[in-house]
Design a protein around this motif. Structure first.
Motif, PDB file in Angstrom:
ATOM      1  N   UNK A  16       0.828  -1.208   0.000  1.00 37.97           N
ATOM      2  CA  UNK A  16       0.000   0.000   0.000  1.00 37.97           C
ATOM      3  C   UNK A  16       0.864   1.261   0.000  1.00 37.97           C
ATOM      4  N   UNK A  17       0.230   2.370  -0.203  1.00 38.92           N
ATOM      5  CA  UNK A  17       0.937   3.636  -0.018  1.00 38.92           C
ATOM      6  C   UNK A  17       1.308   3.725   1.461  1.00 38.92           C
ATOM      7  N   UNK A  18       2.601   3.872   1.771  1.00 38.78           N
ATOM      8  CA  UNK A  18       2.977   3.917   3.195  1.00 38.78           C
ATOM      9  C   UNK A  18       2.186   4.985   3.937  1.00 38.78           C
ATOM     10  N   UNK A  19       1.630   4.629   5.080  1.00 42.03           N
ATOM     11  CA  UNK A  19       0.846   5.618   5.840  1.00 42.03           C
ATOM     12  C   UNK A  19       1.757   6.577   6.592  1.00 42.03           C
TER      13      UNK A  19
END
Lengths: 277, 160
Positions: free
Chosen positions: B92-95
Motif C-alpha cells: 500500500x501507499x505507506x501511511x
C-alpha cells in the motif's frame, strides 16, 4: 518540483505468441517472475473462452473493438528506510482489464469488472472516485502511418463494472470496514491492498485501481527509479509525486503504458505510433 | 525469565539458529507473537486465512505501534519450499505515522490480526508447499516498545 517519470511496468503477455522482448533493464528476478506469469496466464487463457477482438481496423469500421488484457506485472522496491523496510522486495500481480475502443465515439474505455460484497452505496462511491480519477484526463493518440493514414485520437475513459458472479470478474475485492477487518486498523478508510478496499475510502482505492491497469508504485526506489529525488522527499505521499506515489494526486501519462501497449494491439498498429497525452 | 524463554522458543521455531548465538541488539519484546492458519492445506492460496495473536506476556502495560500491521503485503512474509521469497501483491501507499497505530496492551491482554490470502497475493502462487510468518517493525517514539514483532514460520500447502 520536477516530476520523475515512473518506470515502464515489467509485464508478461497473456499469450506467449505476443511476447515482447524482455526489457533490457529487467532484473533477473523480474524476468523469472515474468516467465512464471506466462505459464500461469497461459493456463488461464486455455481454460477460458478466447477474448473477443475485432479483426477490423479502427479506421475501417464504426464497430467497437474489444480487447482483453491479462498480464503479470512485477516491481522491485529498494532503499525504503526503517520503519518502511518491509516495502523493499519484489512484488507481483495480475493486471486484468478490457479495452473497448469505439472509433465512432472516439473513446478508449478501460473496463474492469469487479465482484465484491460491498453495499451498492459503497460501490457507487468507489466507482465515482476511480472513474473520475482515471477517466477523462488523457487521450490515446495514434500517429499516421508511413502513407499518412490512420491517425486517430481516442479519449481515455474508465468504466468500473460490478458483477454478481465471481467467475465473470476480473477481480474479487474484499470490502474492509475500518475497525472490523484485517486487525481493525486498516489503512486510510480501510484500504489495505490492491484487493482489500476500505468502505470509507475514496482516495487510496484510486491508487490500488492503478495496479489493476498495470501501473507500478512510485515509492522510494522502484525498478531503479529514485522517487525520493536524491533523498529530498519521503518517497511516498509526496507533493507532485502522482497517484502511484500520492493517491490524492492525478495519474501521469506513464501510468497508462500497459493500456497504450494493448490499445496498439487492439488497433493492430505498432505501439510506437501510440502515445498517451 | 518468561520473556527470555519466549524469545528462545520463537528463535527455535523460526529455524534461525544464528538468533541463538547472537544476543538481540534491540530491546526484548514484551509481546508473544503467534500465528495460526484456518487450514494448512488450501485449493488456492487466495483461500488462505491466518490469524496473528499478539499477547503482552510481561508484567507491565506495553505500548506498541501497530501502524503497519494491517497491511498484508508488508506484515506477512511468504517463502517457498526452497526458502525463496514468494512475491506478494503490491504494497500500500505507506501511511503517515500520526499515532493512529498506537496500542497499549495490559499484562495478559491480546490483540488479534486477521489476514486473507485473497488480499495478500496479487497473483495466486502455484501448487506447492510454502511457509509464512508475521513480521512487523514497530515503535518510533518515546514510551513505545521498539523492535520487530516476529512470529514463527507456519507451513501451508496449495493443493495441486
Amino acid at each position: 518540483m520536477p516530476q520523475l517519470k515512473p518506470p515502464t511496468p515489467s509485464v508478461s503477455p497473456a499469450a506467449p505468441a505476443q511476447a515482447p522482448a524482455a526489457p533490457a533493464t529487467a532484473a533477473p528476478e523480474v524476468a523469472q517472475a515474468a516467465t512464471l506469469g506466462n505459464q500461469e496466464t497461459q493456463a488461464r487463457m486455455n481454460a477460458a473462452p478466447a477474448p473477443a477482438e475485432s479483426s477490423l481496423l479502427a479506421e475501417d469500421s464504426s464497430d467497437a473493438i474489444t480487447h482483453e488484457v491479462s498480464e503479470r506485472v512485477t516491481q522491485t522496491i529498494s532503499n525504503a528506510p526503517d520503519p518502511h523496510g518491509a516495502w523493499n522486495g519484489t512484488f507481483g500481480w495480475d493486471s486484468n482489464f478490457q479495452l473497448v475502443i469505439d472509433p465512432s465515439a472516439k473513446t478508449c474505455t478501460i473496463v474492469v469488472r469487479i465482484h465484491t460484497g460491498a453495499s451498492d452505496e459503497v460501490k457507487a462511491k468507489w466507482a465515482a472516485a476511480i472513474e473520475g480519477k482515471w477517466g477523462g484526463k488523457y487521450s490515446l493518440n495514434v500517429a499516421p502511418d508511413a502513407d499518412g493514414k490512420g491517425a486517430a485520437s481516442y479519449r481515455i475513459l474508465c468504466d468500473l463494472q460490478w458483477v454478481d458472479d465471481a467467475k465473470d470478474a476480473h477481480y474479487e475485492v474484499t470490502a474492509n470496514t475500518p475497525g472490523a477487518d484485517e486487525g481493525g486498523r486498516a489503512g486510510l478508510g480501510g484500504t489495505t491492498s490492491m484487493l482489500g478496499w476500505g468502505t470509507e475510502d475514496e482516495v487510496d482505492v484510486t491508487h490500488e485501481f492503478g495496479h489493476m491497469m498495470g501501473a507500478v508504485d512510485d515509492y522510494f526506489t522502484t525498478n531503479g527509479h529514485d522517487h525520493t529525488h536524491g533523498g529530498t522527499t519521503d518517497g511516498f505521499r509526496d507533493e507532485g509525486g502522482g497517484i502511484m506515489n500520492a493517491p490524492n494526486e492525478d495519474p501521469f501519462v506513464e501510468h497508462y503504458d500497459l493500456v497504450r501497449q494493448h490499445a496498439a494491439k487492439a488497433l493492430k498498429v505498432d505501439a510506437s505510433r501510440c502515445t498517451v497525452g | 525469565v518468561y520473556g527470555r524463554l519466549i524469545a528462545l522458543w520463537l528463535a527455535c521455531a523460526s529455524g534461525e539458529p544464528e538468533a541463538l548465538a547472537q544476543p538481540p541488539a534491540q530491546q526484548e519484546s514484551p509481546l508473544q507473537t503467534t500465528i495460526e492458519l484456518a487450514q494448512p492445506r488450501v485449493d488456492s492460496a487466495r483461500n488462505l486465512q491466518a490469524t496473528v495473536t499478539l499477547t503482552n506476556a510481561g508484567s507491565e502495560p506495553a505500548t506498541v505501534n501497530l501502524l503497519l500491521a494491517p497491511y498484508p503485503s508488508v506484515a506477512i512474509e511468504v517463502r517457498d519450499a526452497s526458502g525463496n521469497p514468494v512475491p506478494k501483491g503490491p504494497p500500500p501507499v505507506p501511511p503517515k505515522d500520526e499515532g493512529q497505530g498506537l496500542r497499549t496492551l495490559a499484562p495478559g491482554e491480546s490483540v488479534k490480526l486477521d489476514y486473507k490470502g485473497a488480499t495478500l497475493f496479487g497473483s495466486a502462487p502455484p501448487p506447492g508447499r510454502y511457509e509464512l510468518r508475521f513480521r512487523v517493525r514497530t515503535g518510533s517514539a518515546a514510551n513505545q516498545w521498539t523492535g520487530e514483532l516476529v512470529s514463527p514460520w507456519v507451513a501451508f500447502e496449495v493443493a495441486p
